[in-house]
Design a protein around this motif. Structure first.
Motif, PDB file in Angstrom:
ATOM      1  N   PHE A 229       0.833  -1.205   0.000  1.00  0.00           N
ATOM      2  CA  PHE A 229       0.000   0.000   0.000  1.00  0.00           C
ATOM      3  C   PHE A 229       0.874   1.265   0.000  1.00  0.00           C
ATOM      4  O   PHE A 229       0.526   2.264  -0.638  1.00  0.00           O
ATOM      5  N   GLN A 230       1.989   1.217   0.705  1.00  0.00           N
ATOM      6  CA  GLN A 230       2.903   2.363   0.714  1.00  0.00           C
ATOM      7  C   GLN A 230       3.471   2.598  -0.689  1.00  0.00           C
ATOM      8  O   GLN A 230       3.601   3.739  -1.150  1.00  0.00           O
ATOM      9  N   ARG A 231       3.796   1.520  -1.371  1.00  0.00           N
ATOM     10  CA  ARG A 231       4.287   1.636  -2.746  1.00  0.00           C
ATOM     11  C   ARG A 231       3.195   2.192  -3.657  1.00  0.00           C
ATOM     12  O   ARG A 231       3.450   3.056  -4.499  1.00  0.00           O
ATOM     13  N   GLY A 232       1.972   1.710  -3.489  1.00  0.00           N
ATOM     14  CA  GLY A 232       0.849   2.203  -4.285  1.00  0.00           C
ATOM     15  C   GLY A 232       0.589   3.672  -4.032  1.00  0.00           C
ATOM     16  O   GLY A 232       0.282   4.438  -4.968  1.00  0.00           O
ATOM     17  N   LYS A 233       0.736   4.100  -2.771  1.00  0.00           N
ATOM     18  CA  LYS A 233       0.555   5.514  -2.434  1.00  0.00           C
ATOM     19  C   LYS A 233       1.575   6.375  -3.168  1.00  0.00           C
ATOM     20  O   LYS A 233       1.243   7.450  -3.689  1.00  0.00           O
ATOM     21  N   ALA A 234       2.812   5.904  -3.225  1.00  0.00           N
ATOM     22  CA  ALA A 234       3.862   6.654  -3.914  1.00  0.00           C
ATOM     23  C   ALA A 234       3.566   6.748  -5.416  1.00  0.00           C
ATOM     24  O   ALA A 234       3.785   7.798  -6.039  1.00  0.00           O
ATOM     25  N   ILE A 235       3.054   5.671  -5.999  1.00  0.00           N
ATOM     26  CA  ILE A 235       2.706   5.682  -7.426  1.00  0.00           C
ATOM     27  C   ILE A 235       1.573   6.655  -7.688  1.00  0.00           C
ATOM     28  O   ILE A 235       1.628   7.475  -8.617  1.00  0.00           O
ATOM     29  N   ALA A 236       0.525   6.590  -6.861  1.00  0.00           N
ATOM     30  CA  ALA A 236      -0.622   7.485  -7.038  1.00  0.00           C
ATOM     31  C   ALA A 236      -0.192   8.940  -6.888  1.00  0.00           C
ATOM     32  O   ALA A 236      -0.636   9.814  -7.643  1.00  0.00           O
ATOM     33  N   ALA A 237       0.694   9.213  -5.919  1.00  0.00           N
ATOM     34  CA  ALA A 237       1.170  10.585  -5.700  1.00  0.00           C
ATOM     35  C   ALA A 237       1.962  11.078  -6.901  1.00  0.00           C
ATOM     36  O   ALA A 237       1.812  12.230  -7.338  1.00  0.00           O
ATOM     37  N   LYS A 238       2.819  10.221  -7.444  1.00  0.00           N
ATOM     38  CA  LYS A 238       3.633  10.603  -8.596  1.00  0.00           C
ATOM     39  C   LYS A 238       2.766  10.878  -9.819  1.00  0.00           C
ATOM     40  O   LYS A 238       2.953  11.883 -10.517  1.00  0.00           O
ATOM     41  N   HIS A 239       1.799   9.986 -10.081  1.00  0.00           N
ATOM     42  CA  HIS A 239       0.931  10.155 -11.243  1.00  0.00           C
ATOM     43  C   HIS A 239       0.056  11.406 -11.092  1.00  0.00           C
ATOM     44  O   HIS A 239      -0.173  12.128 -12.064  1.00  0.00           O
ATOM     45  N   TYR A 240      -0.421  11.630  -9.871  1.00  0.00           N
ATOM     46  CA  TYR A 240      -1.194  12.849  -9.608  1.00  0.00           C
ATOM     47  C   TYR A 240      -0.372  14.079  -9.944  1.00  0.00           C
ATOM     48  O   TYR A 240      -0.851  15.022 -10.589  1.00  0.00           O
ATOM     49  N   GLU A 241       0.876  14.095  -9.515  1.00  0.00           N
ATOM     50  CA  GLU A 241       1.746  15.253  -9.725  1.00  0.00           C
ATOM     51  C   GLU A 241       2.052  15.454 -11.217  1.00  0.00           C
ATOM     52  O   GLU A 241       2.036  16.587 -11.716  1.00  0.00           O
ATOM     53  N   ILE A 242       2.314  14.373 -11.930  1.00  0.00           N
ATOM     54  CA  ILE A 242       2.638  14.463 -13.366  1.00  0.00           C
ATOM     55  C   ILE A 242       1.467  15.053 -14.145  1.00  0.00           C
ATOM     56  O   ILE A 242       1.634  15.985 -14.938  1.00  0.00           O
ATOM     57  N   MET A 276      -6.223  -5.768  -0.223  1.00  0.00           N
ATOM     58  CA  MET A 276      -5.332  -6.090  -1.338  1.00  0.00           C
ATOM     59  C   MET A 276      -6.129  -6.244  -2.626  1.00  0.00           C
ATOM     60  O   MET A 276      -5.747  -5.711  -3.675  1.00  0.00           O
ATOM     61  N   PHE A 277      -7.242  -6.953  -2.560  1.00  0.00           N
ATOM     62  CA  PHE A 277      -8.066  -7.123  -3.757  1.00  0.00           C
ATOM     63  C   PHE A 277      -8.596  -5.781  -4.239  1.00  0.00           C
ATOM     64  O   PHE A 277      -8.635  -5.513  -5.446  1.00  0.00           O
ATOM     65  N   HIS A 278      -9.012  -4.954  -3.294  1.00  0.00           N
ATOM     66  CA  HIS A 278      -9.567  -3.641  -3.641  1.00  0.00           C
ATOM     67  C   HIS A 278      -8.567  -2.842  -4.484  1.00  0.00           C
ATOM     68  O   HIS A 278      -8.906  -2.331  -5.561  1.00  0.00           O
ATOM     69  N   LYS A 279      -7.322  -2.750  -4.016  1.00  0.00           N
ATOM     70  CA  LYS A 279      -6.345  -1.950  -4.740  1.00  0.00           C
ATOM     71  C   LYS A 279      -5.882  -2.648  -6.013  1.00  0.00           C
ATOM     72  O   LYS A 279      -5.608  -1.992  -7.021  1.00  0.00           O
ATOM     73  N   LEU A 280      -5.814  -3.964  -5.990  1.00  0.00           N
ATOM     74  CA  LEU A 280      -5.479  -4.718  -7.206  1.00  0.00           C
ATOM     75  C   LEU A 280      -6.523  -4.446  -8.280  1.00  0.00           C
ATOM     76  O   LEU A 280      -6.204  -4.160  -9.441  1.00  0.00           O
TER      77      LEU A 280
END
Length: 349
Positions: A229-242, A276-280
């Protein structure tokens, strides 16, 4: 919601001679699994919501999910088809402390509602059995109506972030130069309306997803889920910023983050399996959203970013699937027959 209850109905007996196709099995399985998850999540949210208008919308969403699940059960039972396990009361603790504030519930409903509408819309033209086609059509119509109610409530509460305004064109024009497609060098044109639309949509999705991931990472019970989830948060934050930067460079507004709408609770309302299923599931839907955006974006720089970010999301989804498989959490969807196994397994020489 009484009128919706009358709408969501099936008659599997009218199709007694027609077997369910692969498309019908797949869409029914996905709809059942996703809505059993939603029943758990919305039941928990309803145990904490204080705003009466938001409560009413949550109740409508929960009612719809229950109707969808019941209708699928009727079809599958008539076919003597195994009912998917999905999610149940063992995956939710409705008495766990509040994890999100009331406002976030509306953003969440829009987030999952868009995913559901996409699932049903793609299924309608692919299914052939009348009862399943009618059912998916009803799911799409009811979900669309529900999303309108969510948006109406967001607007009335002042929580709705609308896509940015752009000038009306003065006349009809046609594209005359290939430079219209430029994005890295030369004369780079302003973003056109559909590019803005899909950038805005994906910014909004990533803002909501990031808040969900913040909450899930706080309450996850296993280190693997917490790290994921921490990794997913970082991805979502990066994509949001881009995506936000692309709008802001042209003086266009973008949706805000929803991080402050997450509480500081560390007590899990949901099982790690459900989270896990929710975010997957939602990151898999992100791939479709990025693909839709890619098909509408003519500028090369946007297309390149969407392609690169889609690959990153795909790798994240695969790693999540591997974690779920290791823990025995990933339920197998319907699949084609393994002909080689039928030939070589259980044979005596």
């Amino acid at each position: 919601m009484n009128n919706l209850k009358e709408q969501i109905q099936v008659n599997p007996e009218s199709n007694a001679k027609e077997k369910l196709t692969s498309a019908e099995q797949g869409k029914l399985w996905a709809t059942y699994t996703g809505n059993t998850m939603c029943i758990c999540v919305l039941s928990y949210m309803l145990n904490h919501v204080e705003d009466l208008e938001i409560r009413e919308v949550l109740e409508k969403g929960l009612s719809l999910s229950k109707q969808f699940v019941q209708s699928i059960k009727e079809i599958l039972v008539h076919e003597d088809y195994p009912i998917p396990k999905g999610f149940s009361e063992e995956d939710v603790n409705v008495n766990a402390p509040r994890l999100f504030h009331d406002e976030f519930y509306l953003h969440y409903l829009k987030y999952v509602g868009k995913a559901g509408a996409s699932l049903y819309a793609i299924g309608v033209p692919l299914v052939t059995r009348p009862d399943v086609r009618t059912f998916l059509t009803q799911c799409l119509e009811a979900t669309t109506k529900f999303l309108n109610e969510v948006n109406k409530t967001l607007i009335s509460k002042g929580f709705m972030s609308k896509p940015t305004l752009i000038p009306y064109p003065k006349k009809v024009e046609f594209i005359k130069k290939q430079s219209y497609l430029n994005g890295f060098f030369g004369n780079i044109r302003p973003l056109q309306a559909l590019e803005i639309t899909h950038l805005f949509d994906n910014i909004e999705n990533n803002a909501t997803s990031k808040a969900v991931l913040i909450g899930f990472s706080q309450v996850a019970q296993t280190k693997e889920a917490r790290d994921y989830f921490q990794r997913g948060k970082a991805i979502a934050a990066k994509h949001y910023e881009i995506f936000s930067t692309m709008l802001q460079k042209e003086n266009l507004s973008s949706p805000p983050i929803f991080d402050p709408l997450v509480t500081t609770s560390t007590i899990a309302p949901f099982s790690d399996k459900l989270m896990m299923f929710h975010k997957l599931d939602m990151f898999a839907m992100r791939i479709r959203a990025y693909g839709n955006a890619l098909s509408m974006c003519a500028r090369h720089d946007i297309a390149e970013k969407l392609g690169r970010l889609t690959l990153e999301v795909g790798n994240f989804v695969e790693d999540g699937a591997n974690i779920m498989i290791e823990h025995g959490w990933l339920e197998q969807p319907p699949q084609a027959a393994d002909r080689d196994a039928l030939v070589y397994n259980n044979k005596t020489e």
